[in-house]
Design an enzyme around this catalytic site. Structure first.
Site: not given
Length: 524
Positions: A350, A466
């Site tokens: 990410s 997340h």
């Protein structure tokens, strides 16, 4: 559109609009044009008319007509909704702002009606409690309860804003859901410019309705492949927001063996994903986006142990704040567990979009504090100086930065040099400077992800996404994204979040209730 046409279109885009901000595209609905005669009749109805003859006043009239028609009168209402839909898309930004302000203020809750009903309700309650004879009769109690229920129902209805029915009708109209998403995207822009209470209430109500209409039960999960329509593939190219698709070969790689792409679709917006996620099937958790996008050839899928989520893109700015990604991730994990049983690790690679902005702000504030202390001739010993001063650089880190910077550093601190270097990407081209900056950047990035918070939650938006879905911060990776965007946003650093299936619910609950960020020991 043929695959060849798609290739030509992509090449034309890359040549013709290299500076277009990624992800910033006008929202539109494909429709037939409005009846020219109807447009020309209204072309001079307002001084605010756009070049196409449509004004905010025209669109307000169509909106008013569609709201005022009694429920059940489908044909006239549909005609006005169609006029409104086409007219709204033709308005300038100023015209849209004028219309949304009118909608938020003129079709809000009827508070005079609410006050009158409350007065009646309180009066009813007092009279019921004041009469002993009524309480002694079961029949009278039933009658009184019926009155209460009726009054409470009337109050609930009165507390709904008048634009509620308009949204319901628009949602049921063909193309209406997409238009509602565009309306909210415009609202978010206008709220960013001026945080008006009426617009804020309108946005809050519309967001709640969109959450209901876009519940997971109403969405369809579809695996996007090279065999899908060229128009759908073109949308994937256009909306990819994390790692831009460079060419047709790149697109084909992301949809071929060892890769997956899944999208959430809604029947009311056919052929266009609301959100999509890209997955790489790997032997282990990747530590750079280069190896994900450029490894050739990919490993056989039967050897894959890790499903790496490396890009998730929302296509509708108006759905901001509606967590479709959470449900998409869970559905995709379930599907991959069935399709590729060898996979045991579910992780991400990410971006860290807010890191460099946070760090530059920190460095700048520390420089200003140091300058203020110098001017005031304050000592910098422990226990003296500003309470807001902090040592962003360790002693050894500062020493190495000072030694590595070849320009004149007389009177400059390590923080000042670091701040100067990070304002451009030139430092990346120097092995010496990169080596000097790596330790402090990695250490401060770990702090940013693990410690820095806003309202009790992770400061970084991607981290917050997340973590609230149950992931842990596993590892940060140096020079994992060497693109210009990656260097600008995070100094090239990327992070792996890991979803340990047996701990997802526990981690998510802990984060949402206490803000605790779960991270691997190597990061803490």
């Amino acid at each position: 559109m043929s695959k060849k046409s798609l290739a030509i279109l992509m090449r034309a885009r890359m040549r013709g609009a290299p500076n277009e901000p990624h992800g910033h595209r006008p929202q539109q609905i494909s429709r037939s044009a409005p009846n020219p005669s109807r447009v020309s009749d209204r072309s001079h109805s307002s001084n605010l008319a756009d070049s196409n003859g449509i004004s905010a006043k025209d669109v307000k009239e169509w909106m008013q007509a569609s709201i005022s028609i009694p429920a059940g009168s489908r044909d006239p209402a549909d005609a006005y909704l169609e006029e409104f839909s086409q007219g709204y898309l033709m308005l300038s930004q100023e015209g849209r702002r004028e219309l949304l302000l009118a909608l938020s203020r003129d079709y809000d809750v009827n508070r005079a009606r609410v006050r009158e009903l409350m007065r009646q309700y309180l009066s009813l309650e007092l009279s019921h409690g004041a009469t002993d004879d009524q309480q002694s009769s079961g029949l009278d109690d039933d009658g009184a309860l019926s009155t209460f229920y009726r009054m409470e129902r009337n109050l609930r209805d009165a507390l709904k804003p008048m634009y509620a029915e308009f949204f319901e009708r628009l949602n049921a109209h063909p193309g209406g859901l997409k238009l509602l998403a565009i309306l909210r995207a415009d609202l978010l822009v206008f709220l960013g410019e001026e945080n008006l209470p009426s617009l804020r209430a309108l946005d809050s109500y519309l967001k709640e309705k969109l959450i209901t209409w876009l519940s997971p039960a109403a969405l369809e999960l579809h695996q996007i492949t090279w065999d899908d329509s060229a128009s759908l593939l073109e949308k994937i190219v256009a909306y990819e927001a994390v790692h831009p698709i460079r060419n047709l070969i790149d697109l084909k790689r992301r949809l071929s063996v060892g890769r997956r792409c899944f999208g959430y679709f809604h029947p009311a917006i056919p052929g266009e994903p609301l959100i999509f996620i890209e997955v790489a099937l790997l032997k282990d958790v990747a530590c750079s986006i280069q190896e994900v996008l450029w490894d050739d050839p990919p490993i056989p899928e039967c050897e894959a142990r890790c499903a790496l989520f490396y890009s998730i893109s929302s296509t509708q700015p108006g759905l901001s704040g509606i967590n479709l990604g959470k449900f998409l991730l869970k559905r995709v994990i379930d599907m991959l567990r069935k399709d590729v049983p060898s996979i045991a690790i579910f992780a991400t690679l990410s971006p860290i979009p807010g890191f460099m902005q946070w760090l530059l702000s920190k460095l700048a504030s520390q420089i200003k504090l140091a300058e203020a202390e110098t001017e005031e001739a304050k000592l910098l010993d422990m226990g003296s100086g500003s309470a807001f001063r902090e040592s962003l650089l360790l002693q050894d880190e500062e020493k190495i930065i000072l030694e590595s910077f070849t320009e004149n550093v007389t009177g400059k601190s390590g923080i000042e040099i670091m701040h100067y270097l990070l304002q451009s990407s030139e430092w990346v081209k120097s092995e010496c400077l990169s080596a000097a900056l790596k330790p402090p950047l990695m250490r401060l990035c770990a702090r940013y992800l693990h410690k820095e918070k806003k309202r009790g939650k992770a400061l970084d938006a991607v981290a917050n996404f997340h973590l609230q879905n149950g992931a842990i911060v596993e590892r940060i990776n140096w020079m994992a994204d060497q693109s210009e965007k990656g260097i600008r946003q995070s100094g090239g650093i990327m992070v792996n979040y890991v979803y340990r299936l047996e701990e997802i619910d526990k981690n998510a609950q802990s984060y949402l209730s206490t803000g605790h960020i779960h991270a691997s020991p190597r990061l803490c």
